[in-house]
Design a protein around this motif. Sequence first.
Motif, short mmCIF file in Angstrom:
data_model
loop_
_atom_site.label_atom_id
_atom_site.label_comp_id
_atom_site.label_asym_id
_atom_site.label_seq_id
_atom_site.Cartn_x
_atom_site.Cartn_y
_atom_site.Cartn_z
N PHE A 15 0.71 -1.14 -0.17
CA PHE A 15 0.09 0.10 -0.19
C PHE A 15 0.95 1.30 0.18
O PHE A 15 1.99 1.21 0.52
CB PHE A 15 -1.05 0.14 1.23
N VAL A 16 0.33 2.49 -0.69
CA VAL A 16 0.83 3.75 -0.57
C VAL A 16 -0.19 4.44 0.33
O VAL A 16 -1.50 4.52 0.12
CB VAL A 16 0.94 4.41 -1.63
N VAL A 17 0.27 4.94 1.64
CA VAL A 17 -0.52 5.59 2.66
C VAL A 17 -0.40 6.99 2.50
O VAL A 17 0.87 7.11 2.88
CB VAL A 17 -0.32 4.81 4.04
N ILE A 18 -1.37 7.88 2.44
CA ILE A 18 -1.25 9.24 2.37
C ILE A 18 -2.05 9.80 3.60
O ILE A 18 -3.28 9.66 3.99
CB ILE A 18 -1.73 9.50 1.10
N ASP A 19 -1.58 10.73 4.35
CA ASP A 19 -2.28 11.50 5.32
C ASP A 19 -2.96 12.44 4.87
O ASP A 19 -2.50 13.64 4.45
CB ASP A 19 -1.09 11.88 6.14
N ALA A 20 -4.34 12.59 4.92
CA ALA A 20 -5.18 13.70 4.36
C ALA A 20 -5.86 14.08 5.87
O ALA A 20 -7.09 14.64 5.69
CB ALA A 20 -5.93 13.22 3.54
N THR A 21 -5.38 14.13 7.15
CA THR A 21 -6.16 14.31 8.10
C THR A 21 -6.24 16.00 8.45
O THR A 21 -6.91 16.57 9.25
CB THR A 21 -5.69 13.68 9.48
N ARG A 22 -5.20 16.42 7.89
CA ARG A 22 -4.88 18.01 8.08
C ARG A 22 -5.63 18.84 7.00
O ARG A 22 -5.95 19.99 7.35
CB ARG A 22 -3.56 18.22 8.42
N GLN A 23 -5.71 18.39 5.76
CA GLN A 23 -6.42 19.13 4.72
C GLN A 23 -6.94 18.03 3.60
O GLN A 23 -6.18 16.71 3.76
CB GLN A 23 -5.30 20.26 4.26
N PRO A 24 -7.82 18.34 3.03
CA PRO A 24 -8.58 17.42 2.15
C PRO A 24 -7.55 17.22 0.96
O PRO A 24 -6.90 18.10 0.51
CB PRO A 24 -9.70 18.14 1.72
N LEU A 25 -7.53 16.00 0.65
CA LEU A 25 -6.67 15.56 -0.64
C LEU A 25 -7.57 14.91 -1.73
O LEU A 25 -8.54 14.01 -1.58
CB LEU A 25 -5.74 14.48 -0.26
N THR A 26 -7.54 15.37 -2.96
CA THR A 26 -8.15 14.97 -4.19
C THR A 26 -6.97 14.73 -5.31
O THR A 26 -6.34 15.65 -5.60
CB THR A 26 -9.26 16.01 -4.53
N LEU A 27 -7.19 13.40 -5.71
CA LEU A 27 -6.26 12.79 -6.68
C LEU A 27 -7.34 12.45 -7.81
O LEU A 27 -8.36 11.68 -7.63
CB LEU A 27 -5.37 11.96 -6.11
N THR A 28 -6.74 12.84 -8.99
CA THR A 28 -7.79 11.99 -10.12
C THR A 28 -7.19 10.76 -10.48
O THR A 28 -6.16 10.22 -9.79
CB THR A 28 -7.08 12.61 -11.39
#
Length: 286
Positions: A15-28
Amino acid sequence: MNLRFTKMHGAGNDFVVIDATRQPLTLTPEQMRRLGDRRFGVGCDQILVVEPGREPGDDFAYRIFNGASGEEVEHCGNGSRCFVRYAVDHGLTDKRSIRVRTVNALLELHLREDGRVTVDMGAPVFESERVPFDPRALTPRLENGFEQWPLVDLGIEVAVVSMGNPHAVQRVADVETAPVLEQGPRIENHPRFPRRVNAGFLQVLDRGHVKLRVFERGAGETLACGTGACAAVVAGIRAGWLDERVDVQARGGLLTIEWAGLSQGLQAPVLMTGPAVQVFEGEISL
């Protein structure tokens, strides 16, 4: 954009894990595929996006995307174990037991003293319309009262279970010689499964030990599949082949699955215990 990430694996399911707890993350979807690409990106089976809890009492939420296709999926057992390991190791929580909401489930995760993680995966689902699976005009063979559905065009029988995502499990004599790569895509895209399906190939060694290979929907064969291990053991218990606690040997490692559905009722939760390992951290430009 420059994106920080952590690479993790659970029994080889990576897995690739990304932290979006501090600001929203939108990837296509294209950016998701770039992350998941093993030659031009980081490489992974799935991408896990960590988010704040959505409901009162939730510690976190997270979303799951297939690395190969970029599509969002409902559930990932090995990913949930990596999720709690990530949250603890990165200081997002000081709890060892947390409640996490996915797109269609609320999970309870517990980080054990030995470093392994136990996940309450919730109760399995057998109703065809909820899996979903189309059984019209099919006559199942009963194994200990549990339906083994014929996929006539493929010449096989499958048990149908949902663990928050759909699974078709067939028993095979030997997982090493089973036609996983040839048959898996045909099962995944079989018209009886309107949302496609994960295809499990289960070899029973004895009542407490099995081997398993899974061709995952949208990802191909992975080294381990947590929901697939749960679905396979549940199917084996209902068919009378297995006891309530089973060690599942996947190609990437060992998982332990427990389900008391025959003694406590079919709504008993499935418990999964296994490893969660951080591999490395980095930054990628998308």
